[in-house]
Design a protein around this motif. Structure first.
Motif, PDB file in Angstrom:
ATOM      1  N   TYR A  76     -22.638 -41.714  61.869  1.00 58.33           N
ATOM      2  CA  TYR A  76     -23.654 -42.393  61.058  1.00 58.33           C
ATOM      3  C   TYR A  76     -25.064 -41.974  61.505  1.00 58.33           C
ATOM      4  O   TYR A  76     -25.965 -41.803  60.671  1.00 58.33           O
ATOM      5  N   SER A  77     -25.230 -41.788  62.801  1.00 57.28           N
ATOM      6  CA  SER A  77     -26.528 -41.343  63.308  1.00 57.28           C
ATOM      7  C   SER A  77     -26.908 -39.992  62.703  1.00 57.28           C
ATOM      8  O   SER A  77     -28.078 -39.751  62.370  1.00 57.28           O
ATOM      9  N   GLN A  78     -25.924 -39.130  62.526  1.00 55.49           N
ATOM     10  CA  GLN A  78     -26.186 -37.828  61.909  1.00 55.49           C
ATOM     11  C   GLN A  78     -26.459 -37.968  60.411  1.00 55.49           C
ATOM     12  O   GLN A  78     -27.332 -37.290  59.864  1.00 55.49           O
ATOM     13  N   ILE A  79     -25.732 -38.871  59.756  1.00 53.27           N
ATOM     14  CA  ILE A  79     -25.943 -39.112  58.327  1.00 53.27           C
ATOM     15  C   ILE A  79     -27.370 -39.573  58.060  1.00 53.27           C
ATOM     16  O   ILE A  79     -27.987 -39.199  57.053  1.00 53.27           O
ATOM     17  N   LEU A  80     -27.912 -40.387  58.951  1.00 52.00           N
ATOM     18  CA  LEU A  80     -29.253 -40.936  58.744  1.00 52.00           C
ATOM     19  C   LEU A  80     -30.346 -39.860  58.762  1.00 52.00           C
ATOM     20  O   LEU A  80     -31.480 -40.117  58.356  1.00 52.00           O
TER      21      LEU A  80
END
Length: 371
Positions: free
Chosen positions: A48-52
């Motif tokens: 999710y951190s990468q998606i953001l």
């Protein structure tokens, strides 16, 4: 849009909630990822951190994704239980007083986590998240980095913060700088203070399917497919539990459990106790929880047999289930199951292992008491 969720197995509800936050541009500054150990909570936070970073320019995004995957500061601050050094004070950094060997071990464990997101960091005498680590967070968020518009703090095993440490964290949760997002990852949310919970968005995670556990064991731990399937069958949807069973040799462990059951029901308490202790390789409450969960699976098989459902987990011990029901058909198995739940919960409270073990044996012995 897929958003890089492919590698996160199942957990569709959690992924839907997180995707919705991102699409509405209303991402909370702090999350609690709550659920059983070994179901992908940390991996979900990492992805999710990468998606953001999806909407940032390619230069920023590529650099951020690479650094997040490698758990590199200033993009990521990873917090987990650490040992306390001799002479350490609350003013020292979390690793300042540790030995060179301890620091090397910690870095090796982090490197393993980078390679395998399902790997559980394990460091001797690291039983709590130190208040020093929380003070390290304050320093981390006190700086601004133009090339890191979003930065993430992962607190693994967040329930291992004591009350003082949680209160120290509160200030950062109450007034987080722009671009800082917390992920508190826990399998025991009840140990987090209500004031902590109220400042975070709670996302619940479910046990994985046997298929998913099998896939993780094969893909991330190079386990033989047949062995992976058998272990996953008894894992309760937890990669962490599956790995414990794998290390312990599941076949031998099941054999020991049948012996504990036989001796307990036969009221041979001393022998049952010795058999139980022999089944605990590390003599820990965590391992006793695994033993109890397997006994509960056997009890479920007993109930299945009573309803002519022969789809057993303990398929190699079908005869013991049939013999038990022929002799103790009126035994209150459901009530015992709930009592084992209580003992299992006590394991999390660090109660004396010998007391818990004896309670388990005496409760099992109650199966042979005729009404």
């Amino acid at each position: 849009m897929n958003y890089n969720w492919d590698k996160v197995l199942e957990q569709e509800q959690a992924k839907e909630i997180l995707t919705s936050f991102y699409e509405r541009r209303r991402v909370p500054h702090a999350f609690i990822f709550n659920g059983p150990e070994g179901v992908g909570k940390y991996f979900t936070a990492l992805q999710y951190s990468q998606i953001l970073y999806s909407d940032f320019s390619d230069n920023i995004k590529i650099n951020a994704v690479r650094n997040i995957k490698n758990l590199q500061e200033p993009f990521v601050k990873l917090i987990f239980p650490l040992p306390r050094a001799k002479g350490e004070t609350s003013e020292d950094s979390s690793i300042e007083k540790l030995s060179k060997e301890q620091i090397e071990l910690i870095q090796n464990e982090i490197n393993k986590k980078v390679i395998n997101p399902y790997y559980k960091i394990s460091i001797e005498d690291a039983n709590t998240i130190k208040i020093n680590s929380i003070r390290d967070i304050k320093k981390f968020i006190g700086y601004e980095y133009q090339n890191a518009p979003l930065r993430f703090i992962f607190i693994v095993d967040a329930d291992l913060m004591n009350e003082q440490t949680q209160n120290a964290l509160l200030k950062s949760l109450e007034e987080p700088p722009k671009g800082i997002i917390f992920f508190l990852i826990t399998s025991n949310i009840d140990k987090l203070l209500p004031t902590i919970q109220s400042r975070c968005w709670i996302v619940n995670f479910n046990p994985l399917s046997e298929h998913a556990v099998t896939k993780v064991l094969i893909d991330y731990f190079n386990v033989n497919e047949n062995i992976a399937r058998k272990v996953a069958h008894f894992s309760d949807g937890s990669v962490y539990k599956a790995l414990i069973l794998l290390e312990r040799n599941l076949d031998l462990l099941l054999e020991k459990i049948i012996s504990v059951l036989r001796y307990s029901i036969g009221k041979r308490f001393s022998t049952a106790y010795n058999e139980l202790l022999e089944s605990l390789s590390e003599y820990s409450n965590e391992e006793l929880k695994v033993i109890i969960s397997l006994i509960k699976i056997w009890l479920n098989d007993v109930i299945k047999h009573r309803y002519n459902n022969n789809n057993f987990y303990f398929v190699d011990y079908k005869e013991t289930i049939e013999k038990f029901n022929s002799k103790f058909y009126d035994a209150d198995v459901e009530n015992l199951y709930h009592k084992l739940d209580v003992i299992e919960n006590y394991c999390d409270k660090n109660l004396n292992l010998n007391v818990l073990s004896l309670n388990l044996i005496f409760e099992l012995a109650s199966l042979s008491i005729r009404n």
